[in-house]
Design a protein around this motif. Sequence first.
Motif, short mmCIF file in Angstrom:
data_model
loop_
_atom_site.label_atom_id
_atom_site.label_comp_id
_atom_site.label_asym_id
_atom_site.label_seq_id
_atom_site.Cartn_x
_atom_site.Cartn_y
_atom_site.Cartn_z
N ALA A 186 -30.57 105.66 75.48
CA ALA A 186 -29.18 105.95 75.13
C ALA A 186 -28.74 107.27 75.74
O ALA A 186 -27.64 107.38 76.30
CB ALA A 186 -29.02 105.96 73.62
N LYS A 187 -29.59 108.27 75.64
CA LYS A 187 -29.26 109.59 76.17
C LYS A 187 -29.12 109.55 77.69
O LYS A 187 -28.20 110.14 78.27
CB LYS A 187 -30.35 110.59 75.78
CG LYS A 187 -30.02 112.04 76.15
CD LYS A 187 -31.08 112.98 75.61
CE LYS A 187 -30.73 114.42 75.95
NZ LYS A 187 -31.77 115.37 75.45
N LYS A 188 -30.00 108.80 78.36
CA LYS A 188 -29.97 108.70 79.81
C LYS A 188 -28.66 108.11 80.31
O LYS A 188 -28.10 108.55 81.33
CB LYS A 188 -31.14 107.82 80.28
CG LYS A 188 -31.16 107.57 81.78
CD LYS A 188 -32.35 106.70 82.16
CE LYS A 188 -32.35 106.42 83.67
NZ LYS A 188 -33.53 105.58 84.04
N TYR A 189 -28.13 107.12 79.59
CA TYR A 189 -26.93 106.42 80.05
C TYR A 189 -25.64 106.90 79.35
O TYR A 189 -24.58 106.31 79.55
CB TYR A 189 -27.10 104.91 79.88
CG TYR A 189 -28.07 104.35 80.89
CD1 TYR A 189 -27.66 104.06 82.19
CD2 TYR A 189 -29.40 104.15 80.57
CE1 TYR A 189 -28.54 103.58 83.13
CE2 TYR A 189 -30.30 103.66 81.50
CZ TYR A 189 -29.86 103.38 82.79
OH TYR A 189 -30.75 102.91 83.73
N GLY A 190 -25.75 107.95 78.56
CA GLY A 190 -24.56 108.54 77.97
C GLY A 190 -23.87 107.65 76.96
O GLY A 190 -22.64 107.59 76.90
N ILE A 191 -24.64 106.93 76.17
CA ILE A 191 -24.07 106.08 75.11
C ILE A 191 -24.71 106.48 73.79
O ILE A 191 -25.77 107.10 73.77
CB ILE A 191 -24.31 104.58 75.39
CG1 ILE A 191 -25.81 104.30 75.59
CG2 ILE A 191 -23.51 104.11 76.60
CD1 ILE A 191 -26.13 102.84 75.89
N THR A 192 -24.06 106.13 72.70
CA THR A 192 -24.66 106.48 71.41
C THR A 192 -25.80 105.52 71.10
O THR A 192 -25.80 104.37 71.54
CB THR A 192 -23.64 106.40 70.26
OG1 THR A 192 -23.23 105.05 70.08
CG2 THR A 192 -22.43 107.27 70.53
#
Length: 256
Positions: free
Chosen positions: A87-93
Amino acid sequence: MKKFKSLKTLLSALTLCAILSTPAFAGDYTVVSGDSLYKIGKVFNTSANDILATNNLKGASIYPGQVLKVPCDTYTIKSGDSLYLIAKKYGITLYDLRKANNKWDNNIYPGQVLNLPKINSNTGSTEPTTKPIVNYTEADLDLLARLVTAEAQNQPYSAQVGVAAVVLNRIKSSQFPNTISSVIYEKSYGYYQFTPVANGWINKPSNATAKKAAKEALYGSDPSKGALFYFDDSTTNKWLWSKPITARIGNMVFVK
């Protein structure tokens, strides 16, 4: 011959335009109880009508277990991955990632394919949501992790995330204070809300797992499913047991 080439070029251009203007549906989403096309559309940043048309549905009725094509990129899990890191890698919650895959535990394996909601490289559509659901400092994170350690260090990881989520749920509720520290140190009728504050265990150092759980909750994960209270299932407190149960994880009971 020139006319033929011009016609061929025109047809190729029209075909390319048609391809580019058609939404790319690359993910498979399995319907669960309570879903609707509207709700699924919100998760994947598309409309109910687009899902309806792409899946050749005759009407808006869907059923649990049904697999629908949805617009998103996908990610194949590699060794060492975690839902939080993806999630952090792709900028999503983390919550959006879980929702897009109906994945509410942390068990993943190499080769497993996940939907990446609100990200579609083919259409250029992105909706980065990397902000925490509650603003926090390093001191806040440490305090929250210390509470998790004191309350649930011997419980499953998802229960630890749930404990942190309860604090954040209280912040979002008008019934409680609006910061991490004020929620944790709140007194009601002369009593602290959290036992570790009363007995001093809140001052013990946190462990790495608890800090990870606290951070996961800060970025949207909520295994407690909106709970405002939690307790050990051995408690005899009738007031707590009278509240609606939202989740049970390990020995932890979460209620509203």
